[in-house]
Write an enzyme that holds these catalytic residues in place. Structure first.
Site, mmCIF file in Angstrom:
data_model
loop_
_atom_site.group_PDB
_atom_site.id
_atom_site.type_symbol
_atom_site.label_atom_id
_atom_site.label_comp_id
_atom_site.label_asym_id
_atom_site.label_seq_id
_atom_site.Cartn_x
_atom_site.Cartn_y
_atom_site.Cartn_z
ATOM 1 N N ARG A 229 42.528 39.499 28.613
ATOM 2 C CA ARG A 229 41.816 39.316 29.868
ATOM 3 C C ARG A 229 40.995 38.024 29.775
ATOM 4 O O ARG A 229 40.491 37.673 28.695
ATOM 5 C CB ARG A 229 40.867 40.498 30.135
ATOM 6 C CG ARG A 229 41.571 41.773 30.548
ATOM 7 C CD ARG A 229 42.123 41.685 31.963
ATOM 8 N NE ARG A 229 42.750 42.916 32.402
ATOM 9 C CZ ARG A 229 44.078 43.117 32.458
ATOM 10 N NH1 ARG A 229 44.913 42.173 32.094
ATOM 11 N NH2 ARG A 229 44.565 44.254 32.903
ATOM 12 N N HIS A 277 48.919 34.524 35.256
ATOM 13 C CA HIS A 277 48.990 35.956 34.917
ATOM 14 C C HIS A 277 50.422 36.490 35.105
ATOM 15 O O HIS A 277 50.645 37.455 35.843
ATOM 16 C CB HIS A 277 47.988 36.756 35.772
ATOM 17 C CG HIS A 277 47.560 38.049 35.128
ATOM 18 N ND1 HIS A 277 46.292 38.549 35.205
ATOM 19 C CD2 HIS A 277 48.263 38.953 34.394
ATOM 20 C CE1 HIS A 277 46.222 39.699 34.558
ATOM 21 N NE2 HIS A 277 47.404 39.964 34.053
HETATM 22 C C1 GLV Z 1 48.436 43.113 33.198
HETATM 23 O O1 GLV Z 1 47.552 42.350 32.977
HETATM 24 C C2 GLV Z 1 48.334 44.527 33.049
HETATM 25 O O2 GLV Z 1 47.241 45.033 32.748
HETATM 26 O O3 GLV Z 1 49.347 45.217 33.250
#
Ligand code: GLV
Length: 314
Positions: A229, A277
């Site tokens: 994160r 992401h």
């Molecule tokens: C992605 O970041 C997830 O938590 O699946």
């Protein structure tokens, strides 16, 4: 009785379609609807905001659309006994592992240097770095870290893992993997990581873990790969270490603010590789199946299979 999908910023349609394919008779709503409060038994969500959960008095379970649950547990009005589940799709773990392998090899095979040389049409060969200078250190031991470890080991790069407590590594029982645990083990892991890969869950214990003091313990010329994160990393501390040259680079897939603002320094820094992401995403059908399984078990008075330990935060 039914499921409310709150998948924003991901579109809800694929989750709805996957739920309906598996349970055609079950009503499924999205944030565009106003379901009768008493009808909502499950929230399938990526993040929650205050005020949402108390709206649904018959709620049995909150299911995460992703592997991480930090954006669900952060909400202040989550009732203490309400089960929260998450699912780690093995395919998601494998695609995150591919991402990490790609970034790791970019670092250890000096591709940034060769890209710079190409821009100058410069033909210059450098020795391939010996494996001893390509040590990979993994923060975390969960399903994602395990998939990364299984992908790294066959590359012949020395691998070490760190976690709070020692967890088994399925499929790697006979592999030569160094293990470090607890606060005391972290400096040793950092000092021996030419590529540090973060896969930790975001909890109060891990927020800001990658700060100036810890990043400075990495060997000179190290890389950071963050697939955990954004909030694990103190981004401005990273900047100082990149600018001083202590760190050679950072490959970041997650950020403290997502989407990363257009004018953020991370976009343009020459030593940063930023992706939006995308390292891995759970398949909708896997998330839907886990969600329906959780609903059935909760209706039967059983604990869901992928129950999150809310104290631990994962
Ligand atoms: C992605 O970041 C997830 O938590 O699946």
């Amino acid at each position: 009785m039914a499921i409310l999908v709150l998948s924003h910023p991901l579109p809800s349609a694929p989750f709805v379609a996957a739920l309906q394919a598996l349970a055609p008779d079950l009503p499924v709503w999205t944030e565009a609807d106003t379901p009768p409060p008493d009808a909502v038994e499950v929230l399938l969500a990526w993040r929650l905001t205050a005020g949402v959960v108390p709206r649904y008095p018959k709620l049995r379970v909150v299911c995460s659309t992703g592997a991480g649950v930090d954006k669900l547990l952060a909400v202040p009005d989550l009732p203490a006994g309400l089960p929260v589940t998450r699912v780690v799709d093995p395919q998601q773990a494998r695609t995150i592992a591919q991402y990490v392998v790609a970034q790791t090899l970019h670092a250890t095979r000096d591709f940034a240097r060769y890209e710079a040389q190409q821009a100058r049409a410069e033909w210059r060969r450098h020795p391939v770095r010996p494996a001893a200078q390509c040590r990979v250190g993994l923060l975390g031991q969960g399903e994602v870290a395990q998939a990364i470890a299984r992908a790294i080991v066959p590359l012949g790069l020395p691998l070490a893992l760190w976690g709070r407590h020692l967890r088994p590594l399925p499929g790697l029982e006979h592999a030569d993997v160094t293990r470090y645990t607890g606060e005391a083990g972290l400096p040793a892991l950092l000092a021996s990581s030419d590529v540090l890969v973060n896969t930790l869950p975001l909890t109060e214990a891990t927020r800001g873990l990658l700060d100036r003091a810890r990043l400075a313990q990495l060997p000179a010329g190290a890389w950071l790969v963050n697939v955990g994160r954004g909030e694990h990393l103190v981004e401005d501390d990273l900047r100082g270490l990149l600018d001083s040259g202590h760190l050679a680079g950072a490959a970041l897939d997650v950020f403290a603010r997502e989407p990363l603002p257009r004018d953020h320094w991370l976009w343009g820094h020459p030593s940063v590789r930023a992706t939006p992401h995308i390292a891995g995403e759970a398949r909708f059908e896997v998330v839907a199946a886990a969600c329906l399984d959780a609903l059935q078990r909760c209706r039967a008075g059983q604990a869901p299979q992928w129950l999150v330990n809310r104290n631990a935060g994962y």
